[in-house]
Enzyme design. Structure first.
Site, PDB file in Angstrom:
ATOM      1  N   ASP A   1      -0.080   5.023   0.856  1.00 37.83           N
ATOM      2  CA  ASP A   1      -0.260   6.027   1.913  1.00 37.83           C
ATOM      3  C   ASP A   1      -0.436   5.347   3.269  1.00 37.83           C
ATOM      4  O   ASP A   1      -1.348   4.540   3.476  1.00 37.83           O
ATOM      5  CB  ASP A   1      -1.470   6.901   1.600  1.00 37.83           C
ATOM      6  CG  ASP A   1      -1.317   7.605   0.260  1.00 37.83           C
ATOM      7  OD1 ASP A   1      -0.227   8.130  -0.002  1.00 37.83           O
ATOM      8  OD2 ASP A   1      -2.294   7.610  -0.523  1.00 37.83           O
TER       9      ASP A   1
ATOM     10  N   ASP B   1       0.855  -1.185   0.000  1.00 38.70           N
ATOM     11  CA  ASP B   1       0.000   0.000   0.000  1.00 38.70           C
ATOM     12  C   ASP B   1       0.896   1.243   0.000  1.00 38.70           C
ATOM     13  O   ASP B   1       2.040   1.192   0.487  1.00 38.70           O
ATOM     14  CB  ASP B   1      -0.893  -0.020   1.239  1.00 38.70           C
ATOM     15  CG  ASP B   1      -1.724   1.232   1.378  1.00 38.70           C
ATOM     16  OD1 ASP B   1      -2.437   1.574   0.431  1.00 38.70           O
ATOM     17  OD2 ASP B   1      -1.619   1.874   2.441  1.00 38.70           O
TER      18      ASP B   1
END
Length: 510
Positions: free
Chosen positions: A348, A346
């Site tokens: 952020d 991922d």
């Protein structure tokens, strides 16, 4: 006619209704089951359970001893002894229809591989000529319940993959919803079949409604395991737990005020307690038969229910706090699996500090240890990709060029990360790619030339974990301040930071 591809598992505590169930099974139409396993879960023994009629019909029928640890443990004992592709669970107080076996065969025939469970239909026959009692109305709720193991069939492979029923649920309550939520979170679908069982209410003592308040502790365990939104996913109506807090509080205030000599306060609190208790009693009396016996039972139990519910809720809250604290403190190892060929990251909150809807490369800041973790993956020859929801594109907060510029800055700081898979949709767009849906994970695996099962997803929120599960990948959660406690509780593996997550996936660096 070929036999059923299903074994039937019946946990029992020796109720007389078991005989009625077994007689209905053997007398009905349809193919013979692969096996019938009755799990005798009585702690103190008792009259031996007779399955001779099933054996005489040529069936593989047997009785095995349970541990007396409740229906979840008893069902686990039963399905683990069965070798059939499907396991059909029945409660010992249901009556299968004459066509139940034939209907089960039809329900299971031709189901696609992504269907992991089939639910039967439950009918609760209520007495004619009078209104149902409070207990009978309670049992009648099973007609609308989802995934009730009174009649529920699962693929054996789905039970093996999830570990079966969670034995921390000691009663016949919520253990079925817990399993169903875990199966669906792993990508399996559950469907409703056409077969039917009757579930007569059966006898119950006058204090049964008070005993049922123990379920408040199980509801709080569900909160810890599945998050506070589990009721919507499970189709479980919200109970009156909060409303039940008021009468005990009023009674306690009245007693304390009386001891201190505050008569008016004591009188007011006592009146509040009496009013709330009378309201609860009337809610239960009004739809019932209103016989003297039923009215007396409702009044007495309405006095006892609120303190009982409050006590069990307090007990459940303590257990939930312990569970969440234990899971945050110590990462829980996942069953040993092959070394992943790819790690999907991922963006952020995992690779870089989460700046909502960031379109400015100057605001990009790497998470502590991110460069070290990514560098280790490269040295070990593990492929990487980035899978990221970017709903700011759908909302118009950022443009595609800005997202691309931010992504380039991430690679300036951390080095090349492989293909970037971005979901540009909003949460209400219904796309297949936005996490927690599996689209990004599946596409990333395809881009890297590996199977999803050969991937591990590392992210900071439950949607990352759920997307991995839905695609058939493994997952590691790296919590941040925005990660909810229930997401930590539900994650299969938890690490304090990205380097520790990579250590979990690859093993401690040599």
């Amino acid at each position: 006619m070929s036999g059923l591809p299903a074994a039937i598992v019946v946990p029992t505590v020796g109720r007389p209704s078991l005989r009625r169930l077994l007689d209905a099974l053997v007398a009905g139409d349809g193919p013979a089951p692969a096996a019938v396993i009755v799990v005798d879960d009585r702690r103190g023994g008792g009259t031996p359970i007779d399955v001779d009629a099933l054996v005489a019909a040529g069936w593989d029928a047997r009785v095995v001893r349970g541990r007396g640890a409740g229906p979840a443990a008893a069902r686990n004992t039963g399905w683990r002894l069965a070798a059939a592709r499907w396991i059909a669970f029945l409660d010992d107080d249901v009556v299968p229809s004459p066509s139940w076996r034939a209907d089960l065969a039809a329900d299971l025939a031709g189901l696609p591989p992504d269907v992991h469970g089939s639910q039967g239909r439950i009918a609760v026959p209520l007495p004619a000529g009078r209104r149902p009692t409070d207990w009978e109305r309670n049992v009648a709720c099973l007609e609308d319940a989802r995934w009730a193991t009174a009649d529920m069939a699962y693929r054996r492979s789905a039970l093996a993959a999830t570990g079966g029923f969670d034995e921390r649920f000691p009663r016949a309550y919520r253990e079925d919803a817990d399993l169903a939520l875990r199966v669906t979170a792993a990508g399996g679908r559950l469907v409703r079949g056409r077969r039917r069982v009757d579930h007569p209410p059966g006898p119950a003592g006058p204090w049964v409604s008070v005993a049922l308040q123990r379920g408040n502790a199980d509801d709080l365990l569900m909160d810890a395991l599945h998050g506070r939104g589990w009721r919507a996913r499970a189709g479980a109506p919200r109970g009156r737990r909060r409303a039940h807090l008021a009468p005990p509080a009023g009674a306690a205030l009245a007693a304390a005020a009386a001891v201190r000599g505050h008569r008016r306060v004591a009188a007011g609190a006592a009146l509040a307690w009496a009013s709330l208790t009378a309201d609860l009693a009337w809610r239960r009396i009004a739809p019932g038969p209103r016989t003297p016996r039923e009215v007396a039972t409702m009044v007495a139990t309405s006095v006892a229910i609120p303190p009982g519910a409050t006590w069990h809720a307090m007990r459940g809250r303590r257990a939930r706090r312990r569970l969440l604290a234990d899971r945050v403190r110590a990462p829980r190892p996942q069953p040993a699996g092959p070394r992943p060929r790819a790690v999907l990251l991922d963006r952020d909150g995992t690779l870089v500090v989460d700046v909502p809807y960031n379109g400015d490369p100057a605001r990009v800041c790497a998470m502590p240890g991110a460069a070290e973790a990514v560098d280790r993956l490269r040295r070990e020859g593990v492929a990487t990709a980035v899978v990221s929801n970017q709903s700011g594109l759908a909302r118009g907060y950022v443009a595609g060029a800005q997202v691309a510029a931010v992504n380039r800055r991430v690679e300036d700081l951390l080095g090349p990360l492989g293909p970037w898979l971005i979901c540009p949709h909003g949460p209400d767009d219904g796309c297949a790619c936005r996490k927690p849906r599996p689209g990004l994970v599946i596409r990333a695996a395809q881009a890297l030339g590996v199977a999803p099962a050969e991937c591990v997803v590392i992210g900071d929120i439950g949607a990352d974990v759920d997307a991995a599960r839905a695609a058939g990948a493994r997952a590691v959660l790296v919590p941040t301040p925005r990660t909810r406690a229930e997401e930590v509780a539900a994650a299969p593996m938890v690490a304090p930071d990205l380097p520790a997550a990579v250590d979990l996936v690859l093993g401690a660096p040599r």
